[in-house]
Design an enzyme around this catalytic site. Structure first.
Site, PDB file in Angstrom:
ATOM      1  N   HIS A 210      34.762  35.507  39.508  1.00 44.22           N
ATOM      2  CA  HIS A 210      35.095  35.265  40.917  1.00 44.22           C
ATOM      3  C   HIS A 210      36.061  34.104  41.098  1.00 44.22           C
ATOM      4  CE1 HIS A 210      31.118  37.472  42.063  1.00 44.22           C
ATOM      5  NE2 HIS A 210      32.089  38.296  41.745  1.00 44.22           N
TER       6      HIS A 210
ATOM      7  N   ARG B  87      34.067  22.040  50.027  1.00 41.87           N
ATOM      8  CA  ARG B  87      33.243  22.557  48.920  1.00 41.87           C
ATOM      9  C   ARG B  87      33.752  22.027  47.584  1.00 41.87           C
ATOM     10  NH1 ARG B  87      32.821  28.778  48.796  1.00 41.87           N
ATOM     11  NH2 ARG B  87      31.567  28.297  46.976  1.00 41.87           N
TER      12      ARG B  87
ATOM     13  N   CYS C  47      53.480  26.598  48.789  1.00 40.11           N
ATOM     14  CA  CYS C  47      53.918  26.878  47.423  1.00 40.11           C
ATOM     15  C   CYS C  47      55.328  26.308  47.221  1.00 40.11           C
ATOM     16  CB  CYS C  47      53.930  28.397  47.215  1.00 40.11           C
ATOM     17  SG  CYS C  47      54.739  28.938  45.720  1.00 40.11           S
TER      18      CYS C  47
ATOM     19  N   ASP D 283      32.385  27.024  40.207  1.00 38.17           N
ATOM     20  CA  ASP D 283      32.313  25.558  40.211  1.00 38.17           C
ATOM     21  C   ASP D 283      32.826  24.896  38.934  1.00 38.17           C
ATOM     22  OD1 ASP D 283      28.738  26.093  40.002  1.00 38.17           O
ATOM     23  OD2 ASP D 283      30.146  25.878  38.333  1.00 38.17           O
TER      24      ASP D 283
HETATM   25  P1  OAD Z   1      22.659  34.336  45.126  1.00 36.62           P
HETATM   26  O1  OAD Z   1      22.535  33.204  46.063  1.00 36.62           O
HETATM   27  O2  OAD Z   1      22.809  35.725  45.625  1.00 36.62           O
HETATM   28  O3  OAD Z   1      21.424  34.370  44.125  1.00 36.62           O
HETATM   29  C1  OAD Z   1      21.009  33.180  43.503  1.00 36.62           C
HETATM   30  C2  OAD Z   1      19.883  33.560  42.562  1.00 36.62           C
HETATM   31  O4  OAD Z   1      19.506  32.400  41.836  1.00 36.62           O
HETATM   32  C3  OAD Z   1      18.633  34.072  43.284  1.00 36.62           C
HETATM   33  O5  OAD Z   1      18.153  35.238  42.624  1.00 36.62           O
HETATM   34  C4  OAD Z   1      17.628  32.911  43.120  1.00 36.62           C
HETATM   35  O6  OAD Z   1      16.291  33.403  43.006  1.00 36.62           O
HETATM   36  C5  OAD Z   1      18.095  32.320  41.809  1.00 36.62           C
HETATM   37  N1  OAD Z   1      17.787  30.908  41.606  1.00 36.62           N
HETATM   38  C6  OAD Z   1      17.644  29.939  42.525  1.00 36.62           C
HETATM   39  N2  OAD Z   1      17.385  28.754  41.923  1.00 36.62           N
HETATM   40  C7  OAD Z   1      17.381  28.993  40.584  1.00 36.62           C
HETATM   41  C8  OAD Z   1      17.191  28.197  39.420  1.00 36.62           C
HETATM   42  N3  OAD Z   1      16.928  26.883  39.499  1.00 36.62           N
HETATM   43  N4  OAD Z   1      17.265  28.786  38.195  1.00 36.62           N
HETATM   44  C9  OAD Z   1      17.519  30.117  38.088  1.00 36.62           C
HETATM   45  N5  OAD Z   1      17.719  30.934  39.156  1.00 36.62           N
HETATM   46  C10 OAD Z   1      17.653  30.375  40.376  1.00 36.62           C
HETATM   47  O7  OAD Z   1      23.904  33.967  44.172  1.00 36.62           O
HETATM   48  P2  OAD Z   1      24.662  34.956  43.208  1.00 36.62           P
HETATM   49  O8  OAD Z   1      23.746  35.979  42.642  1.00 36.62           O
HETATM   50  O9  OAD Z   1      25.426  34.113  42.250  1.00 36.62           O
HETATM   51  O10 OAD Z   1      30.548  36.362  45.335  1.00 36.62           O
HETATM   52  O11 OAD Z   1      25.698  35.660  44.226  1.00 36.62           O
HETATM   53  C11 OAD Z   1      26.611  36.573  43.654  1.00 36.62           C
HETATM   54  C12 OAD Z   1      27.867  36.552  44.465  1.00 36.62           C
HETATM   55  O12 OAD Z   1      27.575  36.773  45.857  1.00 36.62           O
HETATM   56  C13 OAD Z   1      28.598  35.227  44.452  1.00 36.62           C
HETATM   57  O13 OAD Z   1      29.366  35.032  43.297  1.00 36.62           O
HETATM   58  C14 OAD Z   1      29.503  35.422  45.673  1.00 36.62           C
HETATM   59  C15 OAD Z   1      28.539  36.052  46.655  1.00 36.62           C
HETATM   60  O14 OAD Z   1      29.191  36.966  47.487  1.00 36.62           O
HETATM   61  C16 OAD Z   1      31.853  35.953  45.603  1.00 36.62           C
HETATM   62  O15 OAD Z   1      32.091  34.834  46.010  1.00 36.62           O
HETATM   63  C17 OAD Z   1      32.891  36.975  45.323  1.00 36.62           C
END
Ligand code: OAD
Length: 254
Positions: free
Chosen positions: A120, A71, A148, A105
């Site tokens: 995160h 990744r 480490c 990222d």
């Molecule tokens: P998700 O994959 O849950 O949600 C991504 C969101 O982005 C969705 O609501 C999509 O509709 C939206 N989306 C997709 N393409 C888009 C675009 N071009 N412009 C704007 N929005 C778009 O990802 P997160 O909400 O970031 O936690 O997930 C939250 C957390 O869940 C992550 O940080 C991770 C995961 O568990 C950890 O790693 C601790």
């Protein structure tokens, strides 16, 4: 309710204290799969818990290290998109601006955002799984994961895993920003994972306007003071910045 770029640009131009929460959707246009999309992609062949939890790492450290190395390599090739650059410009123009991200990222920093609260962690950083010390780098000396140099424990990615607490300082700063702002943007996040998911609604309860930028309003809260700009963040945020400050005149048909 669904709103317009112009209306949001006006809110932004008048706002005194702006906070933004971003999620994987902001990086989707940089070619990095979002979590929900990726559940069918990169995660589908693995049990996420096995790949992103201290227990999974203890059981199979080499597999977890290699998966994150894969990744990290793909993130390393990704470039910021117009949405990242727009947020960096907003930071330059709004005196009291806080960018909170769930993404690991590092693309916000690459796009020029200087103060980024990483809820995160960051996949480009590693830390010791034993003493927790964050390392500037590591040597690939054949052992996987590398160890480490201080205590000999395995190194691991400096990201929050399932069941782990978020970095306390980052969470505290994010909480204060959501209490303090008069305009909160929730961009590219499904708003499902706590405690990040509550930040927009905390801001809303304290009188801030909330603007959700997402191709869909599915699963998001609705109500007075919560506006939606439906679409891709790269395109929408550029339009909002142009309308707020560049005042690009509409092309007049001669
Ligand atoms: P998700 O994959 O849950 O949600 C991504 C969101 O982005 C969705 O609501 C999509 O509709 C939206 N989306 C997709 N393409 C888009 C675009 N071009 N412009 C704007 N929005 C778009 O990802 P997160 O909400 O970031 O936690 O997930 C939250 C957390 O869940 C992550 O940080 C991770 C995961 O568990 C950890 O790693 C601790």
């Amino acid at each position: 309710m669904i709103t317009t770029v112009e209306a949001v640009a006006q809110l932004l131009a008048q706002a005194k204290r702006v906070a933004v929460l971003t999620g994987a959707g902001v990086s989707a246009e940089s070619g990095i799969p979002t979590f929900r999309d990726a559940m069918t992609g990169m995660w589908s062949r693995f049990d996420p818990f096995e790949l992103a939890s201290p227990e999974g790492f203890a059981r199979q450290p080499a597999m977890v290290w290699n998966w994150y190395a894969e990744r990290r390599a793909s993130v390393g090739k990704a470039k910021p998109n117009p949405g990242h650059f727009a947020l960096a410009e907003i930071e330059r123009r709004v005196r009291h601006f806080t960018l909170i991200t769930q993404n690991v990222d590092g693309l916000h920093q690459q796009a020029g955002s200087r103060r980024v609260i990483e809820l995160h962690g960051n996949i480009r950083r590693v830390k010791c799984s034993r003493d927790g010390g964050v390392k500037d780098g590591w040597t690939e000396d054949g052992e996987v994961p590398p160890r480490c140099s201080e205590c000999g424990g395995y190194l691991r990615p400096d990201v929050v895993w399932f069941g782990e607490l978020l970095p306390a300082r980052a969470l505290q700063e994010a909480g204060s920003a959501s209490l303090d702002c008069d305009l909160f943007f929730s961009i590219g996040t499904s708003n499902l994972v706590e405690p990040a998911a509550s930040l927009p609604w905390t801001a809303h309860r304290h009188g801030a306007k909330v603007v959700v930028v997402n191709p869909t309003d599915e699963g998001q809260r609705r109500g007075p003071g919560i506006e939606y700009l439906l679409g891709n963040s790269g395109e929408i945020l550029s339009q909002v910045v142009n309308a707020a400050w560049h005042k690009t005149s509409k092309a007049t048909h001669s």
